[in-house]
Design an enzyme around this catalytic site. Structure first.
Site, mmCIF file in Angstrom:
data_model
loop_
_atom_site.group_PDB
_atom_site.id
_atom_site.type_symbol
_atom_site.label_atom_id
_atom_site.label_comp_id
_atom_site.label_asym_id
_atom_site.label_seq_id
_atom_site.Cartn_x
_atom_site.Cartn_y
_atom_site.Cartn_z
ATOM 1 N N SER A 153 55.626 13.439 14.208
ATOM 2 C CA SER A 153 54.287 12.928 14.501
ATOM 3 C C SER A 153 53.887 12.751 15.275
ATOM 4 O O SER A 153 54.674 12.349 16.620
ATOM 5 C CB SER A 153 54.033 11.840 13.119
ATOM 6 O OG SER A 153 52.509 11.961 13.521
ATOM 7 N N TYR A 167 54.617 3.213 12.764
ATOM 8 C CA TYR A 167 54.605 4.300 11.979
ATOM 9 C C TYR A 167 54.991 5.360 13.356
ATOM 10 O O TYR A 167 55.744 6.232 13.343
ATOM 11 C CB TYR A 167 53.580 4.563 11.232
ATOM 12 C CG TYR A 167 53.519 6.249 10.791
ATOM 13 C CD1 TYR A 167 54.417 7.131 9.634
ATOM 14 C CD2 TYR A 167 52.528 7.434 11.191
ATOM 15 C CE1 TYR A 167 54.860 8.409 9.998
ATOM 16 C CE2 TYR A 167 53.094 8.667 10.362
ATOM 17 C CZ TYR A 167 53.972 9.121 10.111
ATOM 18 O OH TYR A 167 53.998 10.525 10.011
#
Length: 258
Positions: A153, A167
């Site tokens: 990501s 995350y």
């Protein structure tokens, strides 16, 4: 033997393994891979109906599909899934480590159990799937080589303060893992790369706690919009193809310029 050039040496269709294949990027990748000639093994955890719909699309394309409920925080589940793959297909050509979870909250509100579960799924689960894939792909073990694509990501690069630092950190681990594993297995006919999506139009944001996050973030993206799952899927399948045969250990941002 050149890394990534030998996946067609065995008879039969190539086989793509996709974790988190019931919705979003995973579902789009599973269908696109089937369109491009792969048989598919996909996992889901809590959305069996959506997974069944994806499996139906794959079957309609004339491809074999194995749809399995797998808890990626469980090593036993992962090992069992690969045993199913062995008996169903007898080969592994592509692994897409896509499944991940997030919870949108300030870091100070995160507890140890949440952190342990997030890293168990996002990091350890991906590591274990890659371990099992390497065992089967490795030319030194009698495999035909292959490709591992880890879904990271842009959060790993920007840190995602006030959103989900944990995350982002888990995806930072995926980035480091990608670069290290790529060097370790390149001599065994295996290429390892990562795709780092930006804001993508999936239900991950709603699951994480903010259904309207895409609308909030989109104006900050140079392209002024969220990406679509099929745009990420095309990047994944390109990295897995012979067109990217000289690429390994690379982190490919697909983020609209963010």
């Amino acid at each position: 033997m050149t890394a990534g050039k030998s996946a067609n040496d065995k008879p039969g269709n190539k086989v793509a393994l996709i974790t988190g294949g019931s919705t979003g990027i995973g579902a789009a990748t599973a269908v696109l891979a089937a369109e491009r000639g792969y048989d598919i093994a996909l996992t889901y955890l809590s959305q069996p109906q959506q997974a069944a719909l994806v499996a139906e699309k794959i079957s309609a394309l004339g491809r074999k599909v194995l749809c399995s409920r797998v808890d990626l925080s469980s090593e036993a589940d992962i090992v069992h899934w690969f045993a199913q793959i062995d008996s169903t297909f007898g080969r592994v050509d592509l692994l897409v480590n896509n499944a991940a979870i997030l919870r949108q909250k300030l870091f100070r509100e995160t507890n140890a159990a949440e952190l342990q579960h997030l890293f168990a799924v996002n990091v350890v689960g991906s590591f274990l799937c890659a371990r099992e894939a390497v065992k089967r792909m490795s030319t030194t073990n009698g495999g035909s080589g292959g490709s591992i694509i880890n879904i990271s990501s842009v959060a790993a690069r920007v840190g995602s303060p006030f959103e989900y630092i944990d995350y982002a950190a888990s995806k930072g681990a995926i980035d480091t893992f990608t670069m290290g594993l790529a060097k370790e297995v390149v001599g065994e006919g295996i290429r390892v790369n990562a795709v780092r999506p930006g804001i993508i139009n999936t239900d991950l944001h709603a699951k994480g706690g903010e259904p309207t996050r895409i609308q909030r973030i989109a104006p900050m993206i140079p392209m002024q919009r969220a990406g679509e799952p099929d745009e990420i899927a095309k990047s994944i399948l390109w990295l897995a193809s012979d067109e990217a045969s000289y690429i390994t250990g690379t982190l490919l941002d697909v983020s609209g310029g963010r």
